[in-house]
Structures are given as C-alpha cells and as structure tokens.
Design a protein around this motif. Structure first.
Motif: not given
Length: 374
Positions: A54-61, A112-122, A134-137
C-alpha cells in the motif's frame, strides 16, 4: 485519514516490526477477560497496512516515537504514540492491545484479547482510498471478522464464543473520513464524481452500506458497539494548508459534509438499537470533541491546533506527510495534530478519556465504561 508519501514509498525499506510477541489470553479458570474488536481507518490502524503493498503506511520513523511498547520504533500507527482505541482498551482494563488481523501473531489464544482490522485508507465504500492501491475497506474488514468468528468457535466452543462476543467484547467502528477526504473531495481525481453524485446521494450511499456492515457484525454475535462520527475534516492541517487559511479558519465544505453525514449516522444508530434485539449502539461524538480541542486548545495545555508536529510544506507543515525527512516539533505533547491528518497521542488521550467517562453530549446513550459493564 491517510496519505500518499511520495518521498518515501520507494526509497525507505519497509519495516515489519512485530511488537506483540507475548500475546496470551488472560483468563481465570473459564472466565475470559474483555476485549476489543476494532474496525476503521488510519485513526485506529495498529499495523495492518504494514502487511499490504500500500501507499498508505506509517511503518517509518518518526511515527511511533512515543510508543513505549516498541521503544519508540514505528508500529504502523499513524501517530507518535497510542491511538484512541489503544487508550480505551487500557483504561477499560483489557490485558493487551488488540492485535492486527494481518499480523503473523494473530492466531490462537491471542485473538481472545481482541483483534484490530482497521486499515489506513479504508472507508465505508470499497472504492474509497483507491489512490493508495491496497487498503482494507469495511466490507473486507467484516469478512475478516467472520474468519475470526470461526476461529473463536474452534478455540472455546460455539456456545462460549457466542456468550463471549455478546457480553465481553466491544466492537469499535471509526470510519467515514476517507469516504470524503480520499474519495469525494479528492483534488482533481474526483471532480467527475462530484458532478455526477450530489452530497445527499453520497451520504445515502454511505449510510446504506454502513447499515449493512453493522448488521452483518450483529448477525455474527456482536452486541456492544461504539461508532464514531466523522470529525471536523476542514480543520486538519492538510486542509488549512492547501486552502491557504489562517490558524483560526477551517474549510467549510468538508465540515458541512461531515455534519450532514453525522446527522444521518445518529439516526441510523437509533434505528439499529430499535430493530436489532439486545444490541447497544453508542454514538461517539468525535466531531464536537475534536472541534472543542481545536477551538480551545490552550485550555487543554496545547500550544497549537493548526500546525502538524511532524510534516513539511506550507504554513502548517500540512502538505508533505510525516517521514524521516520531515521537520518534527520539540514538544509533541503540545500539538493537537501529529501530522497533517492525524491527532497526536496527547489529543488521543483527551478524546479517549471523554469517551470512557463522558456525558451524553459526548457519547450516548451511555459511555464506554457503562457499556463495558452492561
């Protein structure tokens, strides 16, 4: 609310930092602790886009510079520290942060502790965010929860899984901003769309789709929901910068659309509460919360609600998103906005605590602490 960072997409190696190595279910006998299932966009993405091309990412400093669990390394969160969803989970006593669905560690008892489905750009609409490739609608996110739902049956049995979801789990939905910013209001690319579809038609389309998505979750045994409305989009640093406004001004059209959508969202949640037996749909009034932060920033201890802490370009550092070459402010806790689009951890903390214990002007018909205990 997300971004296309043309300065670092190709040049910076992707950082797939996994900080959830010790996720285990915190249980006492047969009792399973509460958990969060989080849906939405970059405001609550905890790293799913790390695993997408994806072109929407935040995995950089310097994203994540104040995130203690990763020792200040980026995790895929679009802020300097925790998201609102992270903070809410902590404050409500959940044992760990909800793990990103696409993470390799999202298996076994960790879910069981929870799941995060959120996606930048979705967004609510499948076409929203197409500029990011790419992003998760929301439709895809609900599809992914259906996978988790079947996994829960396998872990603890269908009867216990159903009881767990209905009584112990909170379903958080933070979506809609991209359907305006990175769809209907997208500069140049969406002019034809605005000519062919009125704001009223767009909002009807959004509400219809969201109704179906929330109903699908209900049919999968979700009962406790908190749904955030859309914030004041015209007041973010990006909008102020490209429209050459002063610090006190906001762009009228994005805010007008957000208010119009928010009114329809309120009616939708009332409808769902009335028509889906046993459901609890809470409306989180993020628009008024963030508007108050922006107008009265000094009262909350901030120095600015106009300039991004991390970014470049224009009066408010609102054009080029946060990355290794960005200018970063010295006092991150004094900025309402971390980057041109997203709040700082300090702002997220204020919003989260209001949602947890706030009155019905902020969150209704009950607050999050009350929802947890229902």
């Amino acid at each position: 609310m997300n971004y296309l960072n043309s300065t670092n997409v190709a040049a910076i190696p992707v950082i797939y930092l996994v900080v959830f190595l010790a996720f285990t279910c915190v249980c006492k006998g047969d009792e399973i602790s509460g958990s969060s299932f989080i849906f939405g966009d970059s405001l609550v993405d905890a790293g799913n886009n790390n695993y997408l091309s994806s072109l929407s990412k935040a995995d950089i400093k310097p994203n994540g510079i104040d995130f203690k669990l990763s020792n200040g390394n980026p995790t895929g969160r679009y802020t300097n520290g925790r998201t609102i969803a992270d903070i809410v989970g902590e404050e409500l006593g959940q044992p760990t942060y909800a793990i990103p669905f696409l993470s390799p560690n999202a298996t076994g008892k960790a879910i069981l502790n929870g799941v995060n489905y959120a996606s930048g750009g979705g967004g609510i609409l499948n076409e929203t965010g197409r500029i990011f490739v790419n992003r998760l609608s929301m439709d895809i996110q609900v599809d992914y929860f259906n996978i988790t739902r079947k996994q829960l049956d396998g872990l603890i049995g269908s009867s216990k899984a159903r009881e767990f979801l209905m009584k112990k789990a909170i379903f958080s939905v933070t979506v809609g901003s991209n359907d305006f910013l990175n769809n209907y209001l997208l500069p140049l690319l969406s002019i034809g769309e605005r000519l062919s579809e009125s704001p009223e038609a767009l909002i009807n389309h959004l509400i219809s789709n969201l109704r179906n998505q929330l109903t699908r979750l209900y049919k999968l045994d979700a009962r406790k929901f908190v749904v955030a409305n859309v914030g004041p989009l015209g007041c973010i640093p990006y909008q102020k910068t490209i429209n050459q406004l002063n610090a006190e001004q906001c762009v009228e059209l994005p805010n007008k659309l957000a208010i119009q959508y928010n009114g329809r969202l309120k009616d939708l949640l009332t409808e769902l509460n009335e028509n889906l037996p046993g459901s609890h749909f809470l409306l989180a009034n993020v628009y008024d919360l963030v508007s108050d932060l922006i107008v009265n920033y000094a009262k909350y201890g901030f120095k600015t609600a106009s300039a991004a802490c991390c970014g470049n370009g224009g009066q408010f550092s609102g054009i080029i998103p946060c990355g290794p070459q960005s200018t970063m402010c010295r006092e991150r806790s004094k900025h309402v906005f971390w980057d041109p689009y997203h709040p700082s951890e300090a702002a997220n903390l204020i919003v989260a605590k209001q949602l947890i214990d706030g009155n019905t002007k902020i969150i209704s018909p009950v607050n999050l602490r009350q929802l947890r205990d229902l």
